[in-house]
Enzyme design. Structure first.
Site, PDB file in Angstrom:
ATOM      1  N   ASP A  15       0.832  -1.209   0.000  1.00  0.00           N
ATOM      2  CA  ASP A  15       0.000   0.000   0.000  1.00  0.00           C
ATOM      3  C   ASP A  15       0.866   1.257   0.000  1.00  0.00           C
ATOM      4  O   ASP A  15       1.970   1.261   0.548  1.00  0.00           O
ATOM      5  CB  ASP A  15      -0.916  -0.024   1.240  1.00  0.00           C
ATOM      6  CG  ASP A  15      -2.053   0.962   1.116  1.00  0.00           C
ATOM      7  OD1 ASP A  15      -2.377   1.383  -0.014  1.00  0.00           O
ATOM      8  OD2 ASP A  15      -2.630   1.328   2.158  1.00  0.00           O
ATOM      9  N   HIS A  32       2.102   3.405  -9.117  1.00  0.00           N
ATOM     10  CA  HIS A  32       1.936   1.960  -9.333  1.00  0.00           C
ATOM     11  C   HIS A  32       3.108   1.396 -10.140  1.00  0.00           C
ATOM     12  O   HIS A  32       3.564   0.289  -9.890  1.00  0.00           O
ATOM     13  CB  HIS A  32       0.606   1.678 -10.040  1.00  0.00           C
ATOM     14  CG  HIS A  32      -0.593   2.085  -9.230  1.00  0.00           C
ATOM     15  ND1 HIS A  32      -0.718   1.781  -7.894  1.00  0.00           N
ATOM     16  CD2 HIS A  32      -1.711   2.784  -9.554  1.00  0.00           C
ATOM     17  CE1 HIS A  32      -1.860   2.284  -7.434  1.00  0.00           C
ATOM     18  NE2 HIS A  32      -2.478   2.898  -8.421  1.00  0.00           N
ATOM     19  N   LEU A 126      11.257 -20.209  -5.271  1.00  0.00           N
ATOM     20  CA  LEU A 126      10.344 -19.340  -4.521  1.00  0.00           C
ATOM     21  C   LEU A 126       8.951 -19.439  -5.134  1.00  0.00           C
ATOM     22  O   LEU A 126       8.797 -19.333  -6.350  1.00  0.00           O
ATOM     23  CB  LEU A 126      10.830 -17.888  -4.600  1.00  0.00           C
ATOM     24  CG  LEU A 126       9.926 -16.821  -3.967  1.00  0.00           C
ATOM     25  CD1 LEU A 126       9.989 -16.867  -2.445  1.00  0.00           C
ATOM     26  CD2 LEU A 126      10.305 -15.417  -4.432  1.00  0.00           C
TER      27      LEU A 126
HETATM   28  C1  IPE Z   1      -5.359  -2.759  -0.195  1.00  0.00           C
HETATM   29  O1  IPE Z   1      -5.042  -1.411  -0.347  1.00  0.00           O
HETATM   30  C2  IPE Z   1      -5.316  -3.445  -1.513  1.00  0.00           C
HETATM   31  C3  IPE Z   1      -4.015  -3.549  -2.163  1.00  0.00           C
HETATM   32  C4  IPE Z   1      -2.879  -3.159  -1.684  1.00  0.00           C
HETATM   33  C5  IPE Z   1      -4.041  -4.172  -3.454  1.00  0.00           C
HETATM   34  P1  IPE Z   1      -6.161  -0.295  -0.458  1.00  0.00           P
HETATM   35  O2  IPE Z   1      -5.458   1.003  -0.557  1.00  0.00           O
HETATM   36  O3  IPE Z   1      -7.111  -0.620  -1.541  1.00  0.00           O
HETATM   37  O4  IPE Z   1      -6.919  -0.439   0.944  1.00  0.00           O
HETATM   38  P2  IPE Z   1      -7.902   0.564   1.676  1.00  0.00           P
HETATM   39  O5  IPE Z   1      -8.929   0.984   0.685  1.00  0.00           O
HETATM   40  O6  IPE Z   1      -7.087   1.737   2.117  1.00  0.00           O
HETATM   41  O7  IPE Z   1      -8.429  -0.209   2.829  1.00  0.00           O
HETATM   42  C1  IPE Z   2      -1.699   0.209  -3.306  1.00  0.00           C
HETATM   43  O1  IPE Z   2      -1.425   1.562  -3.322  1.00  0.00           O
HETATM   44  C2  IPE Z   2      -1.884  -0.360  -4.680  1.00  0.00           C
HETATM   45  C3  IPE Z   2      -3.268  -0.724  -5.004  1.00  0.00           C
HETATM   46  C4  IPE Z   2      -4.262  -0.687  -4.172  1.00  0.00           C
HETATM   47  C5  IPE Z   2      -3.520  -1.176  -6.355  1.00  0.00           C
HETATM   48  P1  IPE Z   2      -2.582   2.627  -3.285  1.00  0.00           P
HETATM   49  O2  IPE Z   2      -2.966   2.992  -4.687  1.00  0.00           O
HETATM   50  O3  IPE Z   2      -3.712   2.181  -2.433  1.00  0.00           O
HETATM   51  O4  IPE Z   2      -1.856   3.855  -2.615  1.00  0.00           O
HETATM   52  P2  IPE Z   2      -2.468   4.906  -1.602  1.00  0.00           P
HETATM   53  O5  IPE Z   2      -2.999   4.153  -0.431  1.00  0.00           O
HETATM   54  O6  IPE Z   2      -3.559   5.647  -2.335  1.00  0.00           O
HETATM   55  O7  IPE Z   2      -1.307   5.778  -1.259  1.00  0.00           O
HETATM   56 MG    MG Z   3      -4.129   2.442  -0.460  1.00  0.00          MG
END
Ligand code: IPE
Ligand code: IPE
Ligand code: MG
Length: 244
Positions: A15, A32, A126
């Protein structure tokens, strides 16, 4: 010298990509992309230090709720990563599994996933599970539906065998980057006894040193699985009494 305890199975909620990009005045998709670079390095490092299974959360069943351009950017990134990264992973002995509901993915992406899995099926260094369009609730429901369709009794053991991660043991260490302290529908079943580790580091910044820090923290935990501390490390006195 303290002995380094490397977890057998590490799971990661990757995240913080969006915030990493926004802080730099970049579009979220740039975050990303940087996240893919961090993941490539993470897979390599985990293989090098002897982790046997790495499971990452790449796209949740709830992430469809994001703006359409971000969702399509993520789909494109997956398609691109499949062509660019899989040959290298194959060369490094990584076995790839995609975990999640594939029915909503395009034919092109779906074929790419199947190809990556079959191409790397013989690898043993792995096991790399990529959770894409995955949700822990989806997994429990699909496992129960499989058992119901076969007329099998629903028990912990039969559900466990029908879950999408039945090919690996449960995660020992579950890491979430990006500062949030929640599970967000990841590994609800399999994470029952995982050690949780939360870090403020954003996923694109999560490097080898950060993995080491998470593992060092894990190494200091006492995994009791419901027992008492004394049961795990019997005192010399109790050991003597037992031997007598
Ligand atoms: C969780 O992250 C999903 C992934 C990392 C793929 P999110 O950014 O979507 O989670 P929430 O919405 O903050 O809970
Ligand atoms: C996690 O990073 C990746 C996915 C959920 C695909 P985020 O896109 O949720 O990044 P933040 O939380 O907005 O910084
Ligand atoms: Mg996020």
């Amino acid at each position: 010298m303290t002995q380094r305890v490397v977890p057998n199975h590490i799971a990661i909620v990757m995240d913080g990509n969006g915030r990493w990009a926004t802080k730099r005045f970049l579009p979220r998709v740039a975050g990303h992309k940087k996240g893919v670079d961090a993941l490539r390095a993470c897979v390599r490092y985990c293989g090098d230090i002897g982790v046997k299974v790495l499971t990452v959360f790449a796209f949740s069943s709830e992430n469809w709720n994001r703006p359409p351009d971000e969702v399509s950017g993520l789909m494109e990134l997956l398609a691109m990563a499949l062509t660019r990264e899989v040959p290298q992973l194959q060369a490094e002995g990584v076995r790839i599994h995609f975990i999640g509901d594939r029915s909503k993915l395009s034919d092109k992406v779906r074929n790419g996933l199947t190809q990556a899995e079959s191409m790397t099926a013989g690898n043993t260094r792995l096991v790399f599970n990529i959770c894409f369009n995955y949700g822990g609730r989806w997994d429990i429901a699909q496992a129960a539906a499989q058992l119901a369709a076969r007329g099998e009794a629903i028990t912990e053991a039969s559900l466990d065998r029908a879950m999408a991660l039945a090919h690996v043991p449960d995660p020992d260490l579950l890491i979430r980057t990006g500062g949030e302290q929640r599970i967000s529908n990841f590994l609800l079943w399999q994470g029952a006894y995982s050690e949780l580790y939360f870090t403020d580091k954003l996923w694109p910044e999560f490097d080898a040193a950060a993995i080491d820090a998470a593992i060092a923290d894990y190494a200091g935990r006492e995994r009791r699985f419901g027992r008492t501390s004394e049961q795990l490390t019997p005192s010399p006195l109790r050991a003597r009494r037992k031997a007598a």
